[in-house]
Design a protein around this motif. Structure first.
Motif: not given
Length: 466
Positions: A226-239
Motif C-alpha cells: 500500500v502506497q501512502g499519499p504523496g503531496e497533500l493539497a490541504l484547504p484552510e478551513l474555519v468551521l
C-alpha cells in the motif's frame, strides 16, 4: 553540499501553489480525500467481513418483523373421551367419544403490535450500529493511510540525513587526516550514522506494520503493498463550532443507537404493562359417538372453551418485570444524554486541535523553515572558515531537515483530525459545498470564514452495505 534553501523553496512553495490551485479549482466540497484513499475506502466497504456480518444480522432482524407480529401456530389434536376401562368398547357408554379439536392462542389486545414495534426498533438499531462501525473502520483506514504517508516522508528525510552525514563524515575524515580537524568529529559523525540506520530499521518495520493493518481491514487474502499519499493539497478551513455540533447531534450514528435503546425500552415497558392482562386460549372440539347397544344413533358433540392465565404472582413476576424495564429505560436515557452532552465537547476539542495545527502550519510555512535553512547554510559556511565547531554545524543541518519533517507531521495530523471530525459529525466534508463568494469577496449570508451547508449528507447514507 546540498542547498537547503532550495529544499525549503520546494517544500514550502510547491504545497502553497497546490493549495492555491485547489482553492481556485471547482471543488466538490470542503475537503476531498486523495483518490487512492477513496479507492481503499470503497474496497473496505465492499470486502470487510465485519461489516458484511453486521449486514447479514440486519437482514435477519428485518425478516423477523413479520414473525414478531404473527400469531402462534394453531394446535390440532385428536383424542378419546370417556372410554370405559373394563371393556374399552366405544358402544358401551353413551358419553364415549372420539374427539377432534383445534386451539388458537390470542395475546391480549395490542401485544402483537408492540412486538412488531420492538422488532422494527431492533432493525433500526442494527442499521445505526452498521453506520457507526463503518465510520470507525473508515477512520481506521484513513488514519493508517496517513500514518503510512508520514512514515514514507520520515524515510525520505532519514535518507537525506544519512546522505548529508555521510558527506560530513568524509569532510571530517579529510580534515582530521590533514591535521586541521578533530578525531571526535569523525566519531560524532559515525555515531549519527548509526542512529540514522537504527531509525531507518524502525521506520521500515513501522511501514510494513501499517501496510499489514490496511490489508487486514480490507480483508485481503494476501499481503499487498500500500502506497501512502504523496503531496497533500490541504484547504484552510474555519468551521463554525455550533454548526458542526448540530451536525453531530443530527447525524452521529451512535446517538441513533442510544435513541433506539430508549425506544426499545419504552416498547418493553408497554409490553410489561400488557402482561398484567391475560392471554386467551380458544379451544373448539368435535366429539363423534357410535351407536349404543340398542342400535340407536347417538348425536355427536361440539365443545368450546376459553382458557386464560391468572396473574396471581404479579408481585414476584409482572411487577418485577415492569420495574426491570423501567430501570432499563432510565439506563438507556442516561446513556443517550451522556453522549448527547459529550459530543459537542468532543467536536469543540477536535476543532480546537484543527485550528492549532493550522496555526503551526502557518508558522512553519511563514518563515520558520526558511530561517532553519538559512541557519544550516550559515553554520556550514562558518564551519568551513573555522568559526563554529563540527557539532554546531551538523546539528544545524539535522535540525533543518527535522523541521521539514515536523511540518509534514502537522499536515498529516491535519488530515487525521479532519477524519476524526467526520466520524464525530457523521458527515463527509467532501459533500459539504463551500460558501459562494461574490466578486467583491463577500460570502452572502454565511458568516465570513464559516463553511455552512444547507444540509450535509450523512456518511451512513453515502455507502450502503448490501
Amino acid at each position: 553540499m546540498v542547498s537547503y534553501q532550495k529544499r525549503w523553496l520546494c517544500f514550502v512553495l510547491v504545497p502553497a501553489i497546490m493549495m492555491f490551485a485547489a482553492g481556485m479549482a471547482e471543488a466538490r466540497g470542503l475537503y476531498d480525500k486523495p483518490p487512492e484513499l477513496e479507492r481503499l475506502i470503497g474496497e473496505l466497504i465492499e470486502n470487510n467481513e465485519e461489516l458484511q456480518s453486521l449486514a447479514e444480522e440486519h437482514h435477519a432482524l428485518a425478516a423477523e418483523i413479520s414473525v414478531a407480529g404473527a400469531l402462534d401456530d394453531p394446535r390440532l389434536g385428536i383424542g378419546v373421551a370417556n372410554l370405559p376401562t373394563d371393556t374399552f368398547s366405544f358402544s358401551q357408554e353413551p358419553m364415549t367419544q372420539k374427539t377432534l379439536f383445534i386451539a388458537q392462542k390470542f395475546p391480549w389486545f395490542g401485544k402483537l403490535d408492540l412486538r412488531t414495534q420492538r422488532a422494527v426498533v431492533a432493525v433500526e438499531r442494527q442499521k445505526a450500529v452498521i453506520d457507526a462501525r463503518r465510520l470507525d473502520l473508515v477512520k481506521a483506514v484513513t488514519t493508517t493511510y496517513y500514518d503510512l504517508g508520514f512514515v514514507a516522508e520520515s524515510l525520505r528525510v532519514n535518507a537525506e540525513l544519512f546522505e548529508m552525514v555521510q558527506q560530513m563524515l568524509q569532510v571530517a575524515e579529510a580534515s582530521y587526516a590533514s591535521g586541521q580537524g578533530l578525531q571526535q568529529d569523525v566519531f560524532q559523525a559515525q555515531v549519527e550514522l548509526g542512529k540514522l540506520i537504527d531509525e531507518q530499521i524502525e521506520l521500515e518495520k513501522r511501514q510494513y506494520t501499517l501496510g499489514a493493518r490496511i490489508n487486514e481491514l480490507l480483508n485481503r487474502p494476501a499481503y499487498g503493498e500500500v502506497q501512502g499519499p504523496g503531496e497533500l493539497a490541504l484547504p484552510e478551513l474555519v468551521l463554525d463550532p455550533e454548526v458542526v455540533q448540530r451536525w453531530a447531534l443530527d447525524y452521529n450514528p451512535m446517538l441513533r443507537v442510544r435513541q433506539a435503546d430508549i425506544d426499545r425500552a419504552l416498547v418493553n415497558i408497554d409490553l410489561a404493562r400488557k402482561n398484567y392482562y391475560p392471554d386467551m386460549d380458544f379451544n373448539v372440539a368435535y366429539g363423534q359417538r357410535d351407536e349404543d347397544r340398542t342400535g340407536r344413533d347417538l348425536p355427536d358433540f361440539v365443545s368450546a372453551s376459553v382458557v386464560v392465565n391468572l396473574p396471581l404472582w404479579q408481585g414476584q413476576k409482572q411487577d418485577k418485570q415492569l420495574l426491570a424495564e423501567e430501570n432499563r429505560h432510565k439506563a438507556a436515557t442516561k446513556a443517550y444524554e451522556s453522549l448527547q452532552y459529550a459530543l459537542p465537547h468532543q467536536v469543540d476539542a477536535v476543532l480546537n486541535e484543527i485550528d492549532a495545527i493550522q496555526e503551526n502550519m502557518r508558522l512553519f510555512g511563514g518563515g520558520l523553515l526558511e530561517q532553519t535553512a538559512n541557519w544550516s547554510q550559515s553554520a556550514l559556511s562558518a564551519y568551513e572558515v573555522g568559526k563554529v565547531d563540527f557539532d554546531t554545524m551538523i546539528k544545524a543541518h539535522m535540525r533543518a531537515l527535522q523541521f521539514q519533517l515536523q511540518a509534514q507531521r502537522y499536515r498529516f495530523q491535519y488530515t487525521t483530525k479532519l477524519t476524526e471530525l467526520e466520524t464525530l459529525a457523521g458527515i463527509a466534508l467532501k459533500d459539504i459545498a463551500r460558501p459562494e463568494v461574490s466578486a467583491t469577496g463577500a460570502s452572502g449570508p454565511v458568516a465570513p470564514g464559516h463553511a455552512m451547508p444547507a444540509r450535509p449528507t450523512p456518511l451512513h447514507h453515502l455507502a450502503e452495505v448490501n
